[in-house]
Motif scaffolding. Structure first.
Motif, PDB file in Angstrom:
ATOM      1  N   GLN A  64     -31.103  39.313 111.259  1.00 55.08           N
ATOM      2  CA  GLN A  64     -32.520  38.989 111.110  1.00 55.08           C
ATOM      3  C   GLN A  64     -33.231  39.996 110.206  1.00 55.08           C
ATOM      4  OE1 GLN A  64     -33.770  38.835 115.203  1.00 55.08           O
ATOM      5  NE2 GLN A  64     -32.958  36.763 115.510  1.00 55.08           N
ATOM      6  N   ILE A  65     -32.897  41.268 110.343  1.00 56.22           N
ATOM      7  CA  ILE A  65     -33.505  42.301 109.496  1.00 56.22           C
ATOM      8  C   ILE A  65     -33.106  42.094 108.040  1.00 56.22           C
ATOM      9  CG2 ILE A  65     -33.452  44.777 108.951  1.00 56.22           C
ATOM     10  CD1 ILE A  65     -33.370  45.232 112.026  1.00 56.22           C
ATOM     11  N   ARG A  66     -31.847  41.758 107.805  1.00 53.28           N
ATOM     12  CA  ARG A  66     -31.411  41.499 106.423  1.00 53.28           C
ATOM     13  C   ARG A  66     -32.186  40.322 105.822  1.00 53.28           C
ATOM     14  NH1 ARG A  66     -25.474  42.991 104.927  1.00 53.28           N
ATOM     15  NH2 ARG A  66     -25.199  44.877 106.163  1.00 53.28           N
ATOM     16  N   GLN A  67     -32.434  39.290 106.634  1.00 50.91           N
ATOM     17  CA  GLN A  67     -33.218  38.152 106.153  1.00 50.91           C
ATOM     18  C   GLN A  67     -34.648  38.582 105.829  1.00 50.91           C
ATOM     19  OE1 GLN A  67     -32.927  34.974 109.035  1.00 50.91           O
ATOM     20  NE2 GLN A  67     -30.708  34.827 108.826  1.00 50.91           N
ATOM     21  N   LEU A 100     -29.123  34.600  98.375  1.00 54.69           N
ATOM     22  CA  LEU A 100     -28.892  35.655  99.358  1.00 54.69           C
ATOM     23  C   LEU A 100     -29.038  35.122 100.782  1.00 54.69           C
ATOM     24  CD1 LEU A 100     -30.772  38.595  97.613  1.00 54.69           C
ATOM     25  CD2 LEU A 100     -28.305  38.389  97.959  1.00 54.69           C
ATOM     26  N   ARG A 101     -30.022  34.280 101.005  1.00 53.74           N
ATOM     27  CA  ARG A 101     -30.212  33.691 102.339  1.00 53.74           C
ATOM     28  C   ARG A 101     -29.006  32.824 102.736  1.00 53.74           C
ATOM     29  NH1 ARG A 101     -35.485  32.783 100.161  1.00 53.74           N
ATOM     30  NH2 ARG A 101     -36.898  34.361 100.955  1.00 53.74           N
ATOM     31  N   GLU A 102     -28.491  32.066 101.772  1.00 55.78           N
ATOM     32  CA  GLU A 102     -27.305  31.248 102.045  1.00 55.78           C
ATOM     33  C   GLU A 102     -26.111  32.133 102.376  1.00 55.78           C
ATOM     34  OE1 GLU A 102     -26.825  28.757  98.608  1.00 55.78           O
ATOM     35  OE2 GLU A 102     -28.578  27.531  99.099  1.00 55.78           O
ATOM     36  N   ARG A 103     -25.965  33.208 101.628  1.00 56.08           N
ATOM     37  CA  ARG A 103     -24.857  34.149 101.871  1.00 56.08           C
ATOM     38  C   ARG A 103     -24.994  34.770 103.263  1.00 56.08           C
ATOM     39  NH1 ARG A 103     -20.295  36.505 101.601  1.00 56.08           N
ATOM     40  NH2 ARG A 103     -20.140  38.714 101.151  1.00 56.08           N
ATOM     41  N   LEU A 104     -26.206  35.172 103.622  1.00 55.05           N
ATOM     42  CA  LEU A 104     -26.424  35.740 104.953  1.00 55.05           C
ATOM     43  C   LEU A 104     -26.110  34.722 106.048  1.00 55.05           C
ATOM     44  CD1 LEU A 104     -29.701  37.764 104.352  1.00 55.05           C
ATOM     45  CD2 LEU A 104     -27.447  38.696 104.899  1.00 55.05           C
ATOM     46  N   ALA A 105     -26.500  33.473 105.840  1.00 56.01           N
ATOM     47  CA  ALA A 105     -26.212  32.424 106.825  1.00 56.01           C
ATOM     48  C   ALA A 105     -24.705  32.219 106.964  1.00 56.01           C
ATOM     49  CB  ALA A 105     -26.893  31.116 106.424  1.00 56.01           C
ATOM     50  N   ASN A 106     -23.991  32.209 105.848  1.00 54.45           N
ATOM     51  CA  ASN A 106     -22.531  32.067 105.885  1.00 54.45           C
ATOM     52  C   ASN A 106     -21.882  33.255 106.587  1.00 54.45           C
ATOM     53  OD1 ASN A 106     -22.612  29.616 104.538  1.00 54.45           O
ATOM     54  ND2 ASN A 106     -22.303  30.546 102.523  1.00 54.45           N
ATOM     55  N   ARG A 114     -26.153  46.966  91.731  1.00 54.52           N
ATOM     56  CA  ARG A 114     -27.170  46.704  92.753  1.00 54.52           C
ATOM     57  C   ARG A 114     -26.513  46.039  93.959  1.00 54.52           C
ATOM     58  NH1 ARG A 114     -31.715  43.248  90.433  1.00 54.52           N
ATOM     59  NH2 ARG A 114     -32.552  43.679  92.475  1.00 54.52           N
ATOM     60  N   MET A 115     -26.778  46.567  95.143  1.00 53.65           N
ATOM     61  CA  MET A 115     -26.211  45.976  96.352  1.00 53.65           C
ATOM     62  C   MET A 115     -27.069  44.829  96.834  1.00 53.65           C
ATOM     63  SD  MET A 115     -25.154  47.762  99.870  1.00 53.65           S
ATOM     64  CE  MET A 115     -24.824  46.777 101.291  1.00 53.65           C
ATOM     65  N   MET A 116     -26.489  43.663  96.908  1.00 56.33           N
ATOM     66  CA  MET A 116     -27.212  42.483  97.385  1.00 56.33           C
ATOM     67  C   MET A 116     -26.362  41.737  98.399  1.00 56.33           C
ATOM     68  SD  MET A 116     -30.114  42.213  96.049  1.00 56.33           S
ATOM     69  CE  MET A 116     -31.164  42.318  94.649  1.00 56.33           C
ATOM     70  N   TRP A 117     -25.827  42.413  99.356  1.00 58.57           N
ATOM     71  CA  TRP A 117     -24.981  41.851 100.409  1.00 58.57           C
ATOM     72  C   TRP A 117     -24.078  40.830  99.830  1.00 58.57           C
ATOM     73  CZ3 TRP A 117     -30.316  42.181 101.724  1.00 58.57           C
ATOM     74  CH2 TRP A 117     -30.620  43.331 102.417  1.00 58.57           C
ATOM     75  N   ASP A 158     -36.752  38.432 102.287  1.00 58.03           N
ATOM     76  CA  ASP A 158     -38.109  37.875 102.199  1.00 58.03           C
ATOM     77  C   ASP A 158     -39.058  38.853 101.514  1.00 58.03           C
ATOM     78  OD1 ASP A 158     -37.200  35.634 103.568  1.00 58.03           O
ATOM     79  OD2 ASP A 158     -38.036  36.260 105.507  1.00 58.03           O
ATOM     80  N   LYS A 159     -39.005  40.120 101.905  1.00 64.32           N
ATOM     81  CA  LYS A 159     -39.885  41.138 101.318  1.00 64.32           C
ATOM     82  C   LYS A 159     -39.537  41.401  99.852  1.00 64.32           C
ATOM     83  CE  LYS A 159     -42.599  41.994 104.689  1.00 64.32           C
ATOM     84  NZ  LYS A 159     -44.013  41.690 104.611  1.00 64.32           N
ATOM     85  N   GLN A 160     -38.244  41.382  99.521  1.00 63.26           N
ATOM     86  CA  GLN A 160     -37.839  41.571  98.131  1.00 63.26           C
ATOM     87  C   GLN A 160     -38.379  40.447  97.256  1.00 63.26           C
ATOM     88  OE1 GLN A 160     -33.585  41.868  98.666  1.00 63.26           O
ATOM     89  NE2 GLN A 160     -33.620  44.089  98.523  1.00 63.26           N
ATOM     90  N   GLU A 161     -38.314  39.220  97.779  1.00 64.24           N
ATOM     91  CA  GLU A 161     -38.841  38.086  97.021  1.00 64.24           C
ATOM     92  C   GLU A 161     -40.365  38.196  96.908  1.00 64.24           C
ATOM     93  OE1 GLU A 161     -38.560  33.217  96.888  1.00 64.24           O
ATOM     94  OE2 GLU A 161     -38.312  34.217  98.829  1.00 64.24           O
ATOM     95  N   GLU A 162     -41.010  38.521  98.006  1.00 64.46           N
ATOM     96  CA  GLU A 162     -42.472  38.655  98.016  1.00 64.46           C
ATOM     97  C   GLU A 162     -42.944  39.727  97.025  1.00 64.46           C
ATOM     98  OE1 GLU A 162     -45.387  40.576 101.261  1.00 64.46           O
ATOM     99  OE2 GLU A 162     -44.261  38.845 102.006  1.00 64.46           O
TER     100      GLU A 162
END
Length: 113
Positions: free
Chosen positions: A41-44, A64-70, A110-113, A48-52
């Motif tokens: 949840q924190i990663r999500q 990134l959200r899709e990757r986190l969900a997977n 750049r680290m992007m999970w 969100d904050k990075q996009e904002e």
């Protein structure tokens, strides 16, 4: 060093590493699952904050959200199989590729999970 002694030493080391996993109680397993869920949840929220903030565009944020969900679905499968050694190089995920190439971000570092 004697081969038999070396094999015995390796066996003892592997067994010693496995004992904490075998000793995991139901309560500890639930606590670990809860902590991993909080991490997800924190990663999500970070995405969100990075996009904002304009650090990533909408397309990258969606990716990134899709990757986190997977990743979360994979972790849940691993939990169901009793594998709670996720992250930090504990072998929670299979290795993909032969180790050559520029990586997910094209070698930008750049680290992007």
């Amino acid at each position: 060093m004697n081969k038999g002694l070396l094999v015995a030493l390796i066996f003892v080391l592997v067994l010693a590493m496995a004992v904490p996993v075998l000793a995991l109680t139901e309560s500890q397993a639930r606590e670990l699952e809860t902590l991993y869920e909080q991490e997800n949840q924190i990663r999500q929220q970070i995405v969100d904050k990075q996009e904002e903030a304009g650090l990533v565009d909408a397309e990258t944020a969606t990716s990134l959200r899709e990757r986190l969900a997977n990743m979360w679905e994979y972790r849940k499968q691993q939990f169901a199989e009793g594998n709670y050694l996720q992250g930090f190089g504990f072998g929670g995920a299979p290795c993909h590729g032969g180790g050559t190439g520029n990586g997910m971000m094209g070698g930008s570092g750049r680290m992007m999970w």
